[in-house]
Design a protein around this motif. Structure first.
Motif, PDB file in Angstrom:
ATOM      1  N   ILE A   1       0.778  -1.142  -0.041  1.00  0.00           N
ATOM      2  CA  ILE A   1       0.082  -0.057   0.034  1.00  0.00           C
ATOM      3  C   ILE A   1       0.747   1.173  -0.051  1.00  0.00           C
ATOM      4  CG2 ILE A   1      -1.750   1.303   1.211  1.00  0.00           C
ATOM      5  CD1 ILE A   1      -2.696  -1.439   2.571  1.00  0.00           C
ATOM      6  N   PRO A   2       0.956   2.185  -1.210  1.00  0.00           N
ATOM      7  CA  PRO A   2       1.554   3.257  -1.106  1.00  0.00           C
ATOM      8  C   PRO A   2       1.193   4.249  -0.244  1.00  0.00           C
ATOM      9  CG  PRO A   2       0.304   2.988  -2.972  1.00  0.00           C
ATOM     10  CD  PRO A   2       0.203   1.668  -2.362  1.00  0.00           C
ATOM     11  N   PHE A   3       1.963   5.037   0.453  1.00  0.00           N
ATOM     12  CA  PHE A   3       1.484   6.270   1.241  1.00  0.00           C
ATOM     13  C   PHE A   3       1.796   7.414   0.589  1.00  0.00           C
ATOM     14  CE2 PHE A   3       2.316   9.365   4.741  1.00  0.00           C
ATOM     15  CZ  PHE A   3       1.122   9.248   5.091  1.00  0.00           C
ATOM     16  N   ASN A   4       0.756   8.363   0.467  1.00  0.00           N
ATOM     17  CA  ASN A   4       0.696   9.754  -0.269  1.00  0.00           C
ATOM     18  C   ASN A   4       1.059  10.574   0.675  1.00  0.00           C
ATOM     19  OD1 ASN A   4       0.756  11.827  -2.073  1.00  0.00           O
ATOM     20  ND2 ASN A   4      -1.381  11.598  -2.386  1.00  0.00           N
ATOM     21  N   ARG A   5       2.295  11.165   0.634  1.00  0.00           N
ATOM     22  CA  ARG A   5       2.921  12.369   1.457  1.00  0.00           C
ATOM     23  C   ARG A   5       2.653  13.717   0.800  1.00  0.00           C
ATOM     24  NH1 ARG A   5       8.310  13.112   1.504  1.00  0.00           N
ATOM     25  NH2 ARG A   5       9.633  11.528   0.454  1.00  0.00           N
ATOM     26  N   ASN A   6       2.492  13.604  -0.147  1.00  0.00           N
ATOM     27  CA  ASN A   6       2.207  15.096  -0.903  1.00  0.00           C
ATOM     28  C   ASN A   6       3.540  15.896  -0.835  1.00  0.00           C
ATOM     29  OD1 ASN A   6      -0.647  14.548  -1.184  1.00  0.00           O
ATOM     30  ND2 ASN A   6      -0.936  15.071   0.796  1.00  0.00           N
ATOM     31  N   ASN A   7       4.559  15.374  -0.987  1.00  0.00           N
ATOM     32  CA  ASN A   7       5.891  16.341  -1.198  1.00  0.00           C
ATOM     33  C   ASN A   7       6.977  15.109  -1.388  1.00  0.00           C
ATOM     34  OD1 ASN A   7       7.676  15.486   1.079  1.00  0.00           O
ATOM     35  ND2 ASN A   7       5.994  16.447   2.427  1.00  0.00           N
ATOM     36  N   GLU A   8       8.201  15.732  -1.758  1.00  0.00           N
ATOM     37  CA  GLU A   8       9.185  14.852  -2.414  1.00  0.00           C
ATOM     38  C   GLU A   8      10.516  15.004  -1.441  1.00  0.00           C
ATOM     39  OE1 GLU A   8       9.004  12.392  -4.725  1.00  0.00           O
ATOM     40  OE2 GLU A   8       6.979  12.972  -4.991  1.00  0.00           O
ATOM     41  N   LEU A   9      10.236  15.528  -0.149  1.00  0.00           N
ATOM     42  CA  LEU A   9      11.493  15.803   0.590  1.00  0.00           C
ATOM     43  C   LEU A   9      12.078  14.425   1.008  1.00  0.00           C
ATOM     44  CD1 LEU A   9       9.681  18.499   2.923  1.00  0.00           C
ATOM     45  CD2 LEU A   9      11.481  18.833   0.910  1.00  0.00           C
ATOM     46  N   GLU A  10      13.271  14.386   0.935  1.00  0.00           N
ATOM     47  CA  GLU A  10      14.021  13.107   1.454  1.00  0.00           C
ATOM     48  C   GLU A  10      13.846  12.723   2.691  1.00  0.00           C
ATOM     49  OE1 GLU A  10      18.776  11.453   0.927  1.00  0.00           O
ATOM     50  OE2 GLU A  10      18.157  13.415   0.541  1.00  0.00           O
ATOM     51  N   LEU A  11      13.571  11.590   2.821  1.00  0.00           N
ATOM     52  CA  LEU A  11      13.381  10.942   4.106  1.00  0.00           C
ATOM     53  C   LEU A  11      14.233   9.951   4.686  1.00  0.00           C
ATOM     54  CD1 LEU A  11       9.797   9.347   3.448  1.00  0.00           C
ATOM     55  CD2 LEU A  11      10.156  11.512   4.833  1.00  0.00           C
ATOM     56  N   GLU A  12      14.384   9.844   6.056  1.00  0.00           N
ATOM     57  CA  GLU A  12      15.192   8.998   6.911  1.00  0.00           C
ATOM     58  C   GLU A  12      14.493   8.517   8.264  1.00  0.00           C
ATOM     59  OE1 GLU A  12      18.663  11.131   8.060  1.00  0.00           O
ATOM     60  OE2 GLU A  12      17.603  12.554   9.305  1.00  0.00           O
ATOM     61  N   LEU A  13      15.394   7.707   8.769  1.00  0.00           N
ATOM     62  CA  LEU A  13      14.567   6.881  10.005  1.00  0.00           C
ATOM     63  C   LEU A  13      14.936   7.519  11.238  1.00  0.00           C
ATOM     64  CD1 LEU A  13      12.259   4.695  10.999  1.00  0.00           C
ATOM     65  CD2 LEU A  13      14.314   3.208  11.010  1.00  0.00           C
ATOM     66  N   ASN A  14      14.392   7.904  12.355  1.00  0.00           N
ATOM     67  CA  ASN A  14      14.811   8.341  13.287  1.00  0.00           C
ATOM     68  C   ASN A  14      14.127   7.738  14.686  1.00  0.00           C
ATOM     69  OD1 ASN A  14      16.754  10.203  12.216  1.00  0.00           O
ATOM     70  ND2 ASN A  14      15.622  11.971  12.795  1.00  0.00           N
ATOM     71  N   ASN A  15      14.547   7.877  15.674  1.00  0.00           N
ATOM     72  CA  ASN A  15      14.083   7.302  16.995  1.00  0.00           C
ATOM     73  C   ASN A  15      13.314   8.372  17.891  1.00  0.00           C
ATOM     74  OD1 ASN A  15      14.940   4.703  16.821  1.00  0.00           O
ATOM     75  ND2 ASN A  15      17.007   5.514  17.964  1.00  0.00           N
ATOM     76  N   ALA A  16      12.111   8.246  18.151  1.00  0.00           N
ATOM     77  CA  ALA A  16      11.300   9.126  19.150  1.00  0.00           C
ATOM     78  C   ALA A  16      11.135   8.617  20.280  1.00  0.00           C
ATOM     79  CB  ALA A  16       9.897   9.420  18.378  1.00  0.00           C
ATOM     80  N   PHE A  17      11.165   9.259  21.466  1.00  0.00           N
ATOM     81  CA  PHE A  17      10.877   8.917  22.652  1.00  0.00           C
ATOM     82  C   PHE A  17       9.809   9.489  23.444  1.00  0.00           C
ATOM     83  CE2 PHE A  17      15.443   8.672  21.531  1.00  0.00           C
ATOM     84  CZ  PHE A  17      15.754   7.279  22.063  1.00  0.00           C
ATOM     85  N   TYR A  18       8.952   8.742  24.100  1.00  0.00           N
ATOM     86  CA  TYR A  18       7.801   9.276  24.709  1.00  0.00           C
ATOM     87  C   TYR A  18       7.945   9.012  26.305  1.00  0.00           C
ATOM     88  CZ  TYR A  18       5.703   8.737  20.043  1.00  0.00           C
ATOM     89  OH  TYR A  18       5.555   8.883  18.730  1.00  0.00           O
ATOM     90  N   TYR A  19       7.759  10.263  26.879  1.00  0.00           N
ATOM     91  CA  TYR A  19       7.809  10.259  28.274  1.00  0.00           C
ATOM     92  C   TYR A  19       6.539   9.493  29.133  1.00  0.00           C
ATOM     93  CZ  TYR A  19       8.315  11.692  33.060  1.00  0.00           C
ATOM     94  OH  TYR A  19       8.126  11.824  34.528  1.00  0.00           O
TER      95      TYR A  19
END
Length: 216
Positions: free
Chosen positions: A178-196
């Motif tokens: 399933i493709p995800f349409n994000r409406n822009n062509e900015l370059e992506l990468e993977l990061n970590n997010a932390f939730y308190y």
């Protein structure tokens, strides 16, 4: 506080030692967990997970010559369990992601063979039973793959040619891409997010972000 790191000689050696540093607030204790053979092209050789009972689950990869193996240790009551070899992975451009849900381990393997890229899902239950299914294969690189659980559904996401796609697991097989349409062509990468969550527990999640200061 628990700190993990891979100790490697700065002489071109492929030998490494997976280390654990535990700080009680007053004392520091170092432990040599496992000797491993490192893979130069592999970014992350190990993955650490802490559950609500403060048990630590540690997964790591080592080179065995004809294939690499994924292995497991657990840390409970201040003792590391013996090494357990889970399975072997063949090919190049190898990587892995681990998602733990209660007592079940969900593992995503990435590999490349004969100019094809593969994502394979491995389910490991509390009894040690292992099931493997193919998620996706492509002639193009499948970058930053990850697993997530949303609304009790297991989801696999990845980036191909800077476009996000995902597939949903129905308990037996993976669904269509399933493709995800994000409406822009900015370059992506993977990061970590932390939730308190509270004073003693912080939860980590992996997220796709645009490169630069602005999150997507």
């Amino acid at each position: 506080m628990n700190i993990f790191y891979l100790l490697v000689e700065n002489d071109g050696s492929d030998h490494g030692i997976l280390m654990h540093c535990r700080w009680s607030g007053k004392k520091i204790k170092f432990s040599n967990i496992q000797d491993i053979i490192v893979i130069p092209s592999l970014k992350d050789h190990y993955s650490v997970h802490v559950n609500n009972d403060y048990q630590i689950d540690l997964f790591f990869i080592t080179d065995e010559g004809d294939e690499v193996s994924l292995n497991y240790h657990s840390f409970e009551n201040y003792i590391w369990s013996p090494r357990k070899r889970l399975y072997g992975i063949q090919g190049k451009d190898i990587g892995f992601e681990v998602l733990i849900d209660k007592d079940d381990f969900h593992i995503l393997n990435k590999s490349k063979e004969n100019e094809m890229y593969f994502l394979d899902y491995v389910f490991l239950d509390s009894t040690g039973q292992i099931e493997e299914t193919r998620v996706c294969e492509s002639k193009k690189n499948l970058e930053y793959p990850m697993l997530a659980i949303e609304d009790d559904k297991l989801i696999c996401c990845w980036i191909k040619e800077n476009k996000v796609s995902f597939s949903i697991y129905d308990g037996e097989k993976w669904g269509d891409l399933i493709p995800f349409n994000r409406n822009n062509e900015l370059e992506l990468e993977l990061n970590n997010a932390f939730y308190y969550l509270n004073e003693q527990y912080i939860k980590e999640k992996k997220v796709y972000v645009t490169k630069g200061l602005d999150l997507y």
